[in-house]
Motif scaffolding. Structure first.
Motif, PDB file in Angstrom:
ATOM      1  N   UNK A  69       0.533  -0.718   0.082  1.00  0.00           N
ATOM      2  CA  UNK A  69       0.169  -0.170   0.120  1.00  0.00           C
ATOM      3  C   UNK A  69       1.114   1.369  -0.408  1.00  0.00           C
ATOM      4  N   UNK A  70       2.290   1.468   0.411  1.00  0.00           N
ATOM      5  CA  UNK A  70       3.115   2.443   0.600  1.00  0.00           C
ATOM      6  C   UNK A  70       3.332   2.606  -0.360  1.00  0.00           C
ATOM      7  N   UNK A  71       3.073   1.822  -2.048  1.00  0.00           N
ATOM      8  CA  UNK A  71       3.430   2.365  -3.244  1.00  0.00           C
ATOM      9  C   UNK A  71       2.698   3.157  -3.967  1.00  0.00           C
ATOM     10  N   UNK A  72       1.375   2.364  -3.099  1.00  0.00           N
ATOM     11  CA  UNK A  72       0.557   3.821  -3.691  1.00  0.00           C
ATOM     12  C   UNK A  72      -0.416   4.671  -3.515  1.00  0.00           C
ATOM     13  N   UNK A 116      -3.391   9.694  -2.438  1.00  0.00           N
ATOM     14  CA  UNK A 116      -3.764  10.782  -2.498  1.00  0.00           C
ATOM     15  C   UNK A 116      -3.694  12.319  -3.089  1.00  0.00           C
ATOM     16  N   UNK A 117      -2.821  12.139  -3.804  1.00  0.00           N
ATOM     17  CA  UNK A 117      -2.868  12.810  -4.629  1.00  0.00           C
ATOM     18  C   UNK A 117      -3.655  13.237  -5.678  1.00  0.00           C
ATOM     19  N   UNK A 118      -4.413  12.012  -5.935  1.00  0.00           N
ATOM     20  CA  UNK A 118      -5.895  12.069  -7.111  1.00  0.00           C
ATOM     21  C   UNK A 118      -6.580  12.747  -6.393  1.00  0.00           C
ATOM     22  N   UNK A 119      -6.595  12.148  -4.891  1.00  0.00           N
ATOM     23  CA  UNK A 119      -7.262  12.816  -3.342  1.00  0.00           C
ATOM     24  C   UNK A 119      -7.973  14.534  -3.565  1.00  0.00           C
ATOM     25  N   UNK A 127       3.582   4.851 -12.041  1.00  0.00           N
ATOM     26  CA  UNK A 127       5.116   4.404 -10.786  1.00  0.00           C
ATOM     27  C   UNK A 127       4.951   3.253  -8.823  1.00  0.00           C
ATOM     28  N   UNK A 128       3.111   3.334  -8.504  1.00  0.00           N
ATOM     29  CA  UNK A 128       2.517   3.131  -7.874  1.00  0.00           C
ATOM     30  C   UNK A 128       2.611   0.639  -8.068  1.00  0.00           C
ATOM     31  N   UNK A 185      12.775   7.639  -4.671  1.00  0.00           N
ATOM     32  CA  UNK A 185      13.733   6.586  -4.192  1.00  0.00           C
ATOM     33  C   UNK A 185      13.768   5.434  -3.191  1.00  0.00           C
ATOM     34  N   UNK A 186      13.524   6.257  -2.146  1.00  0.00           N
ATOM     35  CA  UNK A 186      13.455   5.138  -1.322  1.00  0.00           C
ATOM     36  C   UNK A 186      12.452   4.074  -1.513  1.00  0.00           C
ATOM     37  N   UNK A 187      10.964   3.425  -2.123  1.00  0.00           N
ATOM     38  CA  UNK A 187      10.051   2.883  -2.273  1.00  0.00           C
ATOM     39  C   UNK A 187      11.678   2.065  -3.157  1.00  0.00           C
TER      40      UNK A 187
END
Length: 105
Positions: free
Chosen positions: A4-7, A12-15, A44-45, A92-94
């Motif tokens: 879920x952290x990937x998405x 959040x951006x879509x909302x 990316x997600x 980058x971290x993900x």
């Protein structure tokens, strides 16, 4: 939970953009360039969720676009620059987490 952290940034951006578009007057307030800012984190997600570490490059591209827009737009230099840095560092971290989990398997 890790997947879920990937998405999460894409959701959040879509909302946030849906809320801002609704406040700006509905679909007439929608800017076509926003498709780029919505599609990049979703792509990316999805790629990171499937285990492709190079999916983080799409998120980092969005961060670079925000940094560029923040540096060229005078009134919102700080907001765009900081948001771009945070997104680029996050993706980058993900990407590193995804690559590390691929090596373990």
């Amino acid at each position: 939970m890790k997947k879920f952290l990937y998405i999460m940034p894409a959701v959040l951006i879509c909302m946030l953009y849906a809320l801002l578009t609704a406040l700006a007057g509905g679909i007439s307030g929608f800017q076509p360039i926003a498709f780029v800012y919505i599609i990049l984190p979703i792509l990316a997600g999805v790629l990171l969720r499937k285990g492709n570490w190079w999916g983080c490059l799409f998120g980092m591209t969005m961060g670079a676009l925000l940094i560029y827009n923040g540096m060229t737009a005078q009134p919102q230099v700080f907001a765009g620059f900081v948001a771009g840095l945070i997104l680029a560092a996050y993706y980058a971290a993900m990407g590193l987490v995804c690559a590390a989990s691929q090596k373990k398997e």
